[in-house]
Design an enzyme around this catalytic site. Structure first.
Site, PDB file in Angstrom:
ATOM      1  N   THR A  52     105.349 -21.850  25.194  1.00 46.39           N
ATOM      2  CA  THR A  52     106.786 -21.461  24.610  1.00 46.39           C
ATOM      3  C   THR A  52     107.864 -21.092  25.295  1.00 46.39           C
ATOM      4  O   THR A  52     107.366 -19.990  26.441  1.00 46.39           O
ATOM      5  CB  THR A  52     106.690 -20.473  23.401  1.00 46.39           C
ATOM      6  OG1 THR A  52     105.555 -20.968  22.529  1.00 46.39           O
ATOM      7  CG2 THR A  52     107.735 -20.430  22.520  1.00 46.39           C
ATOM      8  N   SER A 134      99.213 -22.056  25.795  1.00 49.39           N
ATOM      9  CA  SER A 134      99.796 -21.246  24.829  1.00 49.39           C
ATOM     10  C   SER A 134     100.281 -22.444  23.614  1.00 49.39           C
ATOM     11  O   SER A 134      99.487 -23.203  23.138  1.00 49.39           O
ATOM     12  CB  SER A 134     101.025 -20.692  25.434  1.00 49.39           C
ATOM     13  OG  SER A 134     101.481 -19.791  24.321  1.00 49.39           O
ATOM     14  N   GLN A 135     101.340 -22.538  23.348  1.00 51.55           N
ATOM     15  CA  GLN A 135     101.830 -23.328  22.008  1.00 51.55           C
ATOM     16  C   GLN A 135     101.525 -24.964  22.688  1.00 51.55           C
ATOM     17  O   GLN A 135     101.082 -25.853  21.946  1.00 51.55           O
ATOM     18  CB  GLN A 135     103.358 -23.457  22.113  1.00 51.55           C
ATOM     19  CG  GLN A 135     103.838 -24.320  21.003  1.00 51.55           C
ATOM     20  CD  GLN A 135     105.486 -24.190  20.909  1.00 51.55           C
ATOM     21  OE1 GLN A 135     105.731 -25.201  20.026  1.00 51.55           O
ATOM     22  NE2 GLN A 135     106.207 -23.257  21.259  1.00 51.55           N
ATOM     23  N   ASP A 229      95.770 -10.228  24.923  1.00 55.41           N
ATOM     24  CA  ASP A 229      96.699 -11.413  24.807  1.00 55.41           C
ATOM     25  C   ASP A 229      97.338 -11.266  23.290  1.00 55.41           C
ATOM     26  O   ASP A 229      96.691 -11.273  22.400  1.00 55.41           O
ATOM     27  CB  ASP A 229      95.970 -12.895  25.218  1.00 55.41           C
ATOM     28  CG  ASP A 229      97.137 -13.902  24.746  1.00 55.41           C
ATOM     29  OD1 ASP A 229      97.896 -13.950  24.121  1.00 55.41           O
ATOM     30  OD2 ASP A 229      96.784 -14.715  26.165  1.00 55.41           O
ATOM     31  N   HIS A 241      98.240 -12.898  28.966  1.00 54.54           N
ATOM     32  CA  HIS A 241      98.602 -14.359  28.509  1.00 54.54           C
ATOM     33  C   HIS A 241      98.981 -15.558  29.626  1.00 54.54           C
ATOM     34  O   HIS A 241      98.463 -16.569  29.642  1.00 54.54           O
ATOM     35  CB  HIS A 241     100.016 -14.287  27.612  1.00 54.54           C
ATOM     36  CG  HIS A 241     100.070 -15.480  26.898  1.00 54.54           C
ATOM     37  ND1 HIS A 241      99.068 -16.487  26.057  1.00 54.54           N
ATOM     38  CD2 HIS A 241     100.990 -16.445  26.825  1.00 54.54           C
ATOM     39  CE1 HIS A 241      99.897 -17.310  25.553  1.00 54.54           C
ATOM     40  NE2 HIS A 241     100.788 -17.573  26.117  1.00 54.54           N
TER      41      HIS A 241
END
Length: 263
Positions: A52, A134-135, A229, A241
């Protein structure tokens, strides 16, 4: 030396991949190009998805992507076809608020499905490696294991309680995906799902439900998340993260090599 399990179902020219069984030490070399070039289809292709707010491109997925490129390109003699290429999934990677994040995940999941289908049509014998950060991890997970009704939460129960993942990609694509590496994915469940690794014991803000399985890809997927995270777990340390490529890059590389090359 045996052919990889997945390759047994593919065409015979994949015997070239046997040339690529390498030690996990990297050669000294300048960074390799990470965009597919016109010409013959590669033996291996990486599709990576960024996190993101990262600008278009690879984002934090570049660490493992470059590690894979360097390792698999370090082969001799060179095969007739390119050994390995890579590209970044083109999707918004937005997340200023819940609705924006949900829309981005929806668009991103569709982008993963479309690109896998398009690439498979052009190169139906190429073995695929997927990497999401992540995303980017969530959109790959959703494309391969299905999506709940709520993209940002745990979803609503369906006929099986949302616990059995169903791929959204075609079977022709499914069989060519050799390895999937997710890092910092909000779909992380806290170590309760097969293939999850790291120190986190609590899931992310979009965690899969307890008891979730993705039968088609469970044995081809690994997902990393550490305690602290704020996205794949319940911590507050964004440095955790962002550090998975450095912390788990070697382990992730070993997983990919085993999935691609070892029968």
């Amino acid at each position: 030396m045996k052919l990889p399990r997945l390759l047994l179902h593919l065409h015979h020219h994949h015997h070239h991949l046997l040339l690529l069984l390498l030690p996990l030490t990297l050669p000294s070399a300048s960074p390799l190009p990470v965009t597919p070039q016109p010409g013959p289809c590669p033996l291996l292709h990486i599709l990576s998805a960024r996190e993101t707010t990262a600008p278009p491109g690879f984002g934090s997925s570049i660490t493992l992507t470059q590690l894979l490129l360097s390792t698999f390109n370090h082969s001799s003699p060179p095969p007739t076809h390119p050994t390995i290429t890579a590209e970044a999934i083109d999707y918004p990677a937005l997340g200023a608020n819940t609705s924006e994040y949900a829309a981005s995940v929806t668009t991103g999941t569709a982008a993963v499905i479309k690109r896998l289908s398009t690439f498979n049509a052009l190169c139906p014998e190429t073995i695929l490696i997927l990497h999401g950060f992540s995303q980017g991890g969530q959109i790959i997970d959703d494309a391969l294991c299905g999506v709940p009704h709520d993209f940002t939460g745990r979803g609503k129960p369906d006929e099986d309680g949302g616990r059995v993942g169903r791929p959204l990609v075609r079977r022709e694509v499914q069989r060519n995906i050799a390895a999937v590496v997710l890092m910092g994915s909000p779909r992380f469940t806290g170590g309760k799902r097969r293939g999850e690794k790291g120190t986190a014991k609590v899931g992310g803000f979009a965690a899969r439900p307890e008891g979730f399985s993705c039968p088609v890809f469970d044995d081809r997927m690994v997902s990393f998340c550490d305690e602290g995270d704020p996205f794949c777990s319940d911590g507050e340390d964004e440095e955790v993260h962002g550090g998975y490529g450095g912390v788990y890059g070697g382990e992730a590389l070993g997983f990919v090599v085993e999935r691609v090359l070892v029968g």
